[in-house]
Design a protein around this motif. Structure first.
Motif, short mmCIF file in Angstrom:
data_model
loop_
_atom_site.label_atom_id
_atom_site.label_comp_id
_atom_site.label_asym_id
_atom_site.label_seq_id
_atom_site.Cartn_x
_atom_site.Cartn_y
_atom_site.Cartn_z
N SER A 1 0.78 -1.22 0.00
CA SER A 1 0.00 0.00 0.00
C SER A 1 0.82 1.28 0.00
CB SER A 1 -0.95 0.01 1.21
OG SER A 1 -0.16 -0.08 2.38
N SER A 2 2.16 1.19 -0.16
CA SER A 2 2.94 2.41 -0.14
C SER A 2 3.64 2.62 -1.47
CB SER A 2 4.00 2.36 0.96
OG SER A 2 3.37 2.28 2.20
N VAL A 3 3.76 3.88 -1.86
CA VAL A 3 4.42 4.20 -3.11
C VAL A 3 5.32 5.42 -2.89
CG1 VAL A 3 2.54 5.70 -3.91
CG2 VAL A 3 4.08 4.68 -5.58
N ILE A 4 6.48 5.40 -3.57
CA ILE A 4 7.35 6.57 -3.56
C ILE A 4 7.35 7.14 -4.97
CG2 ILE A 4 9.72 7.38 -3.23
CD1 ILE A 4 10.10 5.14 -1.19
N LEU A 5 7.18 8.44 -5.09
CA LEU A 5 7.13 9.09 -6.41
C LEU A 5 8.41 9.88 -6.64
CD1 LEU A 5 3.58 10.73 -6.14
CD2 LEU A 5 4.11 8.43 -6.93
N ASN A 6 8.71 10.17 -7.89
CA ASN A 6 9.77 11.17 -8.10
C ASN A 6 9.08 12.52 -8.36
OD1 ASN A 6 8.91 11.05 -10.73
ND2 ASN A 6 10.95 10.72 -11.61
N ARG A 7 9.86 13.57 -8.42
CA ARG A 7 9.29 14.92 -8.54
C ARG A 7 8.40 15.05 -9.79
NH1 ARG A 7 11.26 19.51 -5.73
NH2 ARG A 7 13.14 19.13 -4.52
N ARG B 1 -0.63 4.70 -0.86
CA ARG B 1 -0.43 5.98 -0.20
C ARG B 1 1.00 6.45 -0.48
NH1 ARG B 1 -3.57 8.63 2.97
NH2 ARG B 1 -4.96 6.89 3.35
N VAL B 2 1.15 7.73 -0.79
CA VAL B 2 2.48 8.27 -1.07
C VAL B 2 3.21 8.44 0.25
CG1 VAL B 2 3.77 10.21 -2.02
CG2 VAL B 2 1.63 9.48 -3.11
N ILE B 3 4.37 7.74 0.38
CA ILE B 3 5.12 7.86 1.63
C ILE B 3 6.39 8.68 1.44
CG2 ILE B 3 4.25 5.72 2.64
CD1 ILE B 3 7.09 4.54 1.82
N GLY B 4 6.79 8.88 0.18
CA GLY B 4 8.03 9.62 -0.02
C GLY B 4 8.11 10.17 -1.43
N VAL B 5 8.95 11.17 -1.58
CA VAL B 5 9.20 11.75 -2.90
C VAL B 5 10.71 11.85 -3.09
CG1 VAL B 5 8.91 13.77 -4.37
CG2 VAL B 5 7.06 13.08 -2.84
N THR B 6 11.17 11.42 -4.29
CA THR B 6 12.62 11.48 -4.55
C THR B 6 12.90 12.57 -5.56
OG1 THR B 6 12.63 10.06 -6.49
CG2 THR B 6 12.71 8.97 -4.33
N GLU B 7 14.16 12.86 -5.69
CA GLU B 7 14.65 13.75 -6.74
C GLU B 7 14.37 13.07 -8.08
OE1 GLU B 7 15.25 16.79 -7.53
OE2 GLU B 7 15.97 17.11 -5.48
N ASN B 8 14.35 13.86 -9.16
CA ASN B 8 14.19 13.28 -10.50
C ASN B 8 15.44 12.51 -10.91
OD1 ASN B 8 11.62 14.09 -11.09
ND2 ASN B 8 12.29 16.11 -11.81
N PHE B 9 15.25 11.51 -11.74
CA PHE B 9 16.40 10.80 -12.32
C PHE B 9 15.97 10.28 -13.69
CE2 PHE B 9 14.89 6.44 -11.85
CZ PHE B 9 13.83 6.62 -10.96
N ILE B 10 16.94 9.86 -14.47
CA ILE B 10 16.61 9.38 -15.82
C ILE B 10 16.18 7.93 -15.72
CG2 ILE B 10 17.63 8.80 -18.05
CD1 ILE B 10 19.15 11.45 -17.83
N SER B 11 14.91 7.68 -16.03
CA SER B 11 14.40 6.33 -15.79
C SER B 11 14.25 5.52 -17.07
CB SER B 11 13.05 6.41 -15.08
OG SER B 11 12.17 7.26 -15.78
N ILE C 1 7.72 5.80 -10.46
CA ILE C 1 7.23 5.43 -9.13
C ILE C 1 7.99 4.21 -8.62
CG2 ILE C 1 4.91 6.33 -9.57
CD1 ILE C 1 4.01 3.43 -9.95
N PHE C 2 8.16 4.13 -7.30
CA PHE C 2 8.79 2.97 -6.68
C PHE C 2 7.75 2.23 -5.86
CE2 PHE C 2 12.22 6.03 -7.18
CZ PHE C 2 13.18 5.26 -7.81
N LEU C 3 7.68 0.90 -6.08
CA LEU C 3 6.81 0.05 -5.25
C LEU C 3 7.69 -0.97 -4.56
CD1 LEU C 3 3.97 -0.43 -7.88
CD2 LEU C 3 3.89 1.05 -5.86
N ASN C 4 7.12 -1.76 -3.71
CA ASN C 4 7.94 -2.57 -2.82
C ASN C 4 7.48 -4.03 -2.78
OD1 ASN C 4 8.35 -2.86 0.70
ND2 ASN C 4 9.97 -2.95 -0.81
N ASP C 5 7.13 -4.60 -3.98
CA ASP C 5 6.64 -5.97 -3.98
C ASP C 5 7.78 -6.95 -4.29
OD1 ASP C 5 5.42 -8.37 -4.28
OD2 ASP C 5 3.74 -7.60 -5.47
#
Lengths: 792, 228
Positions: free
Chosen positions: A551-557, A584-594, A605-609
């Motif tokens: 249920s947690s997601v980390i987004l970039n800017r 639910r958004v738990i964190g935000v990271t700096e941008n990077f080239i994905s 987005i980062f997930l944790n499965d």
């Protein structure tokens, strides 16, 4: 008569060595490029020509339009069941077969040889439709039983050496055991790329997934039409096929189907899920455009140089006419002459081609498509020579043959001078406009290439080794590897960023009306740390909170911005929907080239499965990669893997990025074209400058006698050309501006639109043109006027 | 053989018409050796060019061998050049890239004479003009007189009925000039009609009729009188 023409042509060639070499060299260069492209196109067009029934063979392609989208995408794949439905129920179709490209993996032979093989799962009638040359085995039964395998000759040799391959067993790791039932000759040029063909029954018996028949992105359907029934007839029945059988798939997302002729798969339209690497037809048009430009530039040289020397040849025309030559025979003579020159140029072109060929074959695009071209074309050369000879020869011969003997023999030399003068000027402008476009574009592309190679990815790529986990559980890997003192940290991820391929997920939030596509990474709590992607707000994943996994997601800017979540701080705690589930958004990271070095504005987005942990990302201490790798290899089999180890040093991986490679291909091609264009244009300019100073010797001498200095004369002779170069700069500069703007605006991680590049291009061109012309001008200006006046 | 009736040649420039030839009436019979004389700019070369179909008259009638030939097609003109008319020029106009042999051979190529016959005909002419030794040289390697000999040889190899010579001796010294004129005389004796343009009375004397041209018109009196 022909002998006479050739004789006089040869003697003229030798007498005017400079003009002849300019002409021949220019034509040779353009012909070599032309030959190269012709070789390539013919090689590509030869694909799938060896099937006897190729006229009646088609592949079914599918328009997939999800209900939420207004326009769809054409796929090379079609529903798995389609082949059997078509074969049973539709009379226009003689046979239909079903191919899957998913066969492959590491194959083991007698505990020693482990090699990777890739190929297709096919049904027995595959060999009835496609005439691959089966040199061993039985055509009817080779693909019948589960576990049957046909190998290409070269693959068989790798496994078994000189042993008889038929009847031998191979174990494909993670799949099953196969028995070799046939050998196919290597020589086939086909869009099917495979080392091996496995019987389709091998998967069907194992496939237990419910509803597999409805899968639409794994299977390719090929059909053989009844030769009496046309393609249009069969196509008209396809909507009914969809209606009756595939209505259920994703709420009737299949919007249509078409038949694609087998011979038009290679060099055809761009389709999703293409079976192997197929060169799209667009590429050819690009190459052909380049070739046409270069050919035009070289033929224009020939035309203008020939015409500018018409004073001399005009006299000959007059004499010949007086002796009874008709206009037609004069035209014939000059065409013969240009054919002769093109033929000599052809020999030169072969030589240049030999130099270009290895370079061309080493281009990334070409080496990837496993097509290597060779110098074995004789047929079309004559066509090319004749075509070019006519192209270059027709205008001058018509022009020269028009001369009236009464006027040329009297020595009135300015017959039609004004019109050919205009032509010459237009040619110079045309050539140099292209030269400028090419120079500027090449510089811009090169700058972009450099920029991408040294781009700031937004993450660390130093001291990182990416290991494909395959069948090793991540926790076990981490446990074993972490023990090594060289290892700083180990993390897990589903995807390696910035290498060109992405796995996207649909993400939506309440703040935006339409969902967005974000590049997704399934990672563990160490990943951001190992990659050194800074968190600007909130927290990292934490295994202590069991809820993070689902249920947690980390987004970039960028994702925060695209989802319209205001600022990183405000985004924290927001609910977003990823596909169908809420996170639910738990964190935000700096941008990077994905995705690729071309794009820096992608949302990620980062997930944790942990189910998706495909790679272990190992960060080693600086300088200890060398000691770590032997340890890694040594430990790999102890971890219980049946596969061989697959790892990449991240740095090298980024260097060998396919996108960057394609880019560098393009730069290579463009540089060659640019170089040739400039070379040919300058040679043409030199020829014209020589001619105009030659025909103005008397004028120059008179001016000098009347008091003009060397500088005055040089200026006089270069001035006209300078004006033309400036016009070319205006035209070429503007075109280069628009063309380069087009691509620079379309990629987000791009260089700035730097005016300095234009300045470099312009000054370079002016410098080259001026040094070409002034050399001649100064020479003429330094000549003793008495000599030139006496000679007349 | 040649009948000119009221031939005009003029150039229109803006609002002014400049006449080069005006009202020329002239009859030349087969076998004549005619000399056209007159000061520079009198229209001698233009007249010769019209006679040889190298230029068209602006007005008037021209009958060649009884056939009206003003405004005939390009194709017909080259027919006549091939079979009836030979030209000799002041500047020789040999092709520098071809040897003496090849220069002489060229008219035969356009007449599609067979290889064997060509060889025989060229050999014959070389022999007649005493230039066998020079056959493999290129024109720039010859003296002016020798070049003109080749020019004459080239003009007559197709057995023309008419030779048009535009100041054939203009660039030659007297000894060479005499040699060329002797050739013409001999050809004329064999029945070839010759029309030459010249300034020299001495050369004119080889012919049997003199036509005086002044300011584009035929005149009875000596055209040089006034200028001298």
């Amino acid at each position: 008569m022909l002998k006479n023409y050739l004789k006089i042509a040869f003697r003229n060639l030798f007498k005017n060595k400079v003009y002849s070499s300019i002409n021949i060299f220019g034509l040779a260069v353009s012909m070599s490029v032309c030959l190269l492209i012709i070789l390539f196109v013919f090689d590509q067009r030869s694909f799938d020509q060896f099937h006897e029934q190729k006229e009646d063979l088609y592949r079914v392609i599918m328009d997939y339009t999800p209900s939420s989208e207004s326009s769809g995408t054409w796929y090379a794949t079609s529903p798995a069941e389609l082949a059997s439905i078509l074969e049973q129920d539709y009379s226009g179709i003689q046979k239909a077969t079903h191919v899957r490209a998913s066969f492959g993996g590491e194959a083991k032979y007698s505990d020693e040889t482990i090699l990777r093989i890739d190929g297709l799962y096919t049904e027995p009638d595959f060999l009835e439709l496609f005439e691959f040359n089966l040199i061993e085995g039985n055509r009817e039964t080779a693909l019948l039983n589960p576990g049957s395998l046909i190998l290409k000759e070269s693959a068989a040799r790798k496994f078994f050496g000189s042993e008889e391959p038929l009847g031998k067993s191979l174990t494909v790791l993670g799949d099953r055991e196969y028995t070799v039932t046939g050998i196919i000759k290597d020589d086939a040029r086909s869009h099917f790329k495979f080392d091996a063909l496995a019987s389709f029954s091998s998967i069907q018996t194992e496939e237990s997934t419910p509803g597999w028949t409805q899968h639409i992105s794994y299977s390719y359907t090929y059909v053989l039409l009844n030769d009496r029934i046309g393609k249009a007839d069969v196509e008209s029945q396809l909507p009914a096929v969809i209606q009756n059988n595939f209505r259920e798939i994703d709420n009737s997302s299949i919007a249509g189907m078409k038949l694609q002729p087998l011979t038009q798969i290679n060099l055809g339209r761009v389709l999703s899920n293409e079976i192997g690497t197929v060169i799209p037809g667009v590429v050819i048009w690009f190459l052909v455009a380049f070739v046409l430009i270069i050919i035009l530039i070289a033929s224009f040289n020939y035309i203008t140089l020939t015409i500018s020397r018409s004073v001399k040849r005009g006299k000959e025309v007059g004499v010949r006419k007086v002796l009874g030559a008709e206009r037609a025979s004069i035209v014939k003579q000059f065409i013969t002459e240009s054919l002769l020159i093109t033929f000599i140029a052809l020999l030169g072109a072969f030589f240049i081609l030999k130099l270009l060929m290895p370079e061309f074959n080493s281009l990334y695009v070409i080496s990837q498509s496993s097509t290597q071209i060779e110098t074995s074309v004789e047929t079309n050369l004559s066509i090319l020579t004749v075509f070019l000879g006519f192209l270059a020869g027709i205008y001058p011969s018509l022009y020269l043959s028009k001369f009236k003997p009464a006027s040329v023999l009297k020595g009135i030399s300015d017959t039609g001078k004004s019109s050919s003068g205009l032509l010459r000027k237009m040619v110079i402008v045309f050539q140099f406009s292209f030269a400028i476009i090419f120079i500027i574009s090449a510089i811009f592309l090169y700058r972009q290439f450099e920029f991408m190679a040294n781009t700031n990815y937004g993450f660390d790529d130093e001291h990182i080794v990416n290991v494909a986990l395959q069948d090793v559980p991540y926790e076990r890997f981490r446990q074993v590897i972490s023990m090594n003192p060289s290892v700083k940290e180990v993390a897990a991820s589903s995807k390696i960023p910035a290498l060109g391929s992405v796995s996207g997920l649909w993400v939506s939030s309440d703040s935006i009306p339409e969902r967005i596509r974000a590049n997704s990474f399934q990672v563990d709590e160490h990943y951001l740390d190992v990659m050194n992607i800074p968190i600007v707000a909130g927290r990292n994943f934490n295994p202590q909170f069991g809820s993070d996994r689902f249920s947690s997601v980390i987004l970039n800017r960028n994702a925060v911005k695209d989802l319209n979540l205001e600022s990183p701080e405000e985004a924290l705690g927001a609910l977003v929907k990823v596909e169908e589930a809420s996170y639910r958004v738990i964190g935000v990271t700096e941008n990077f080239i994905s995705s690729s070095p071309l794009q820096n504005d992608d949302p990620a987005i980062f997930l944790n499965d942990p189910d998706y942990f495909y790679y272990a990302v190992v960060k080693t201490n600086p300088g200890s990669t060398g000691t770590f790798l032997p340890f890694l290899k040594e430990q790999w089999y102890d971890m219980g893997s049946q596969y061989s180890i697959q790892y990449q040093i991240f740095n090298d991986q980024l260097q060998a990025n396919p996108i960057v490679s394609v880019f560098s291909d393009f730069i290579k091609i463009l540089s060659v074209i640019t170089f040739f264009t400039i070379l040919i244009s300058c040679l043409g300019l030199l020829g014209m400058a020589m001619n105009s100073t030659e025909s103005r010797t008397k004028e120059i001498a008179l001016r000098k006698v009347l008091g003009a200095s060397v500088r005055d004369v040089t200026l006089l002779l270069t001035k006209d050309y300078l004006v033309l170069i400036f016009i070319a700069i205006a035209i070429g500069g503007l075109s280069a501006f628009f063309l380069n703007n087009l691509w620079i605006k379309n990629i987000s991680n791009s260089i700035d639109f730097d005016p300095a590049v234009f300045a470099i291009g312009f000054t370079g061109t002016i410098f080259l043109a001026l040094s070409t012309v002034s050399w001649q001008a100064i020479r003429a200006a330094l000549k003793n006027p008495v000599e030139s006046l006496r000679s007349e | 053989m040649i009948q000119l009736k009221n031939i005009d040649k003029y150039i229109d420039k803006r609002f002014q018409r400049t006449f080069i030839l005006k009202g020329i009436d002239l009859n030349i019979e087969e076998g004549e050796f005619v000399t056209i004389m007159g000061p520079s700019g009198a229209g001698k070369s233009t007249l010769l060019n019209i006679l040889g179909f190298l230029d068209d008259a602006s007005e008037g009638e021209y009958k060649f061998l009884g056939e009206p030939v003003h405004n005939i097609s390009e194709k017909k003109k080259s027919e006549y050049h091939k079979s009836h008319i030979g030209f000799v020029f002041q500047a020789y106009h040999l092709l520098d890239e071809l040897t003496v042999y090849e220069n002489i051979e060229m008219p035969l190529l356009y007449r599609k004479v067979s290889g064997k016959q060509r060889k025989a005909m060229v050999a014959d002419i070389l022999d007649r003009f005493n230039i066998v030794a020079k056959k493999d040289l290129f024109p720039p390697q010859l003296s002016g007189g020798q070049q003109q000999v080749v020019g004459v040889a080239r003009a007559i190899i197709g057995n023309p009925k008419l030779i048009l010579a535009d100041e054939p001796t203009g660039n030659l010294h007297s000894e060479q000039s005499e040699q060329i004129m002797e050739m013409f005389k001999k050809l004329n004796d064999e029945g070839v009609t010759i029309i030459q343009v010249t300034h020299s009375d001495k050369m004119a004397a080889y012919g049997n009729r003199i036509i005086n041209l002044k300011d584009g018109a035929l005149v009875k009196e000596d055209p040089y009188e006034e200028t001298e």
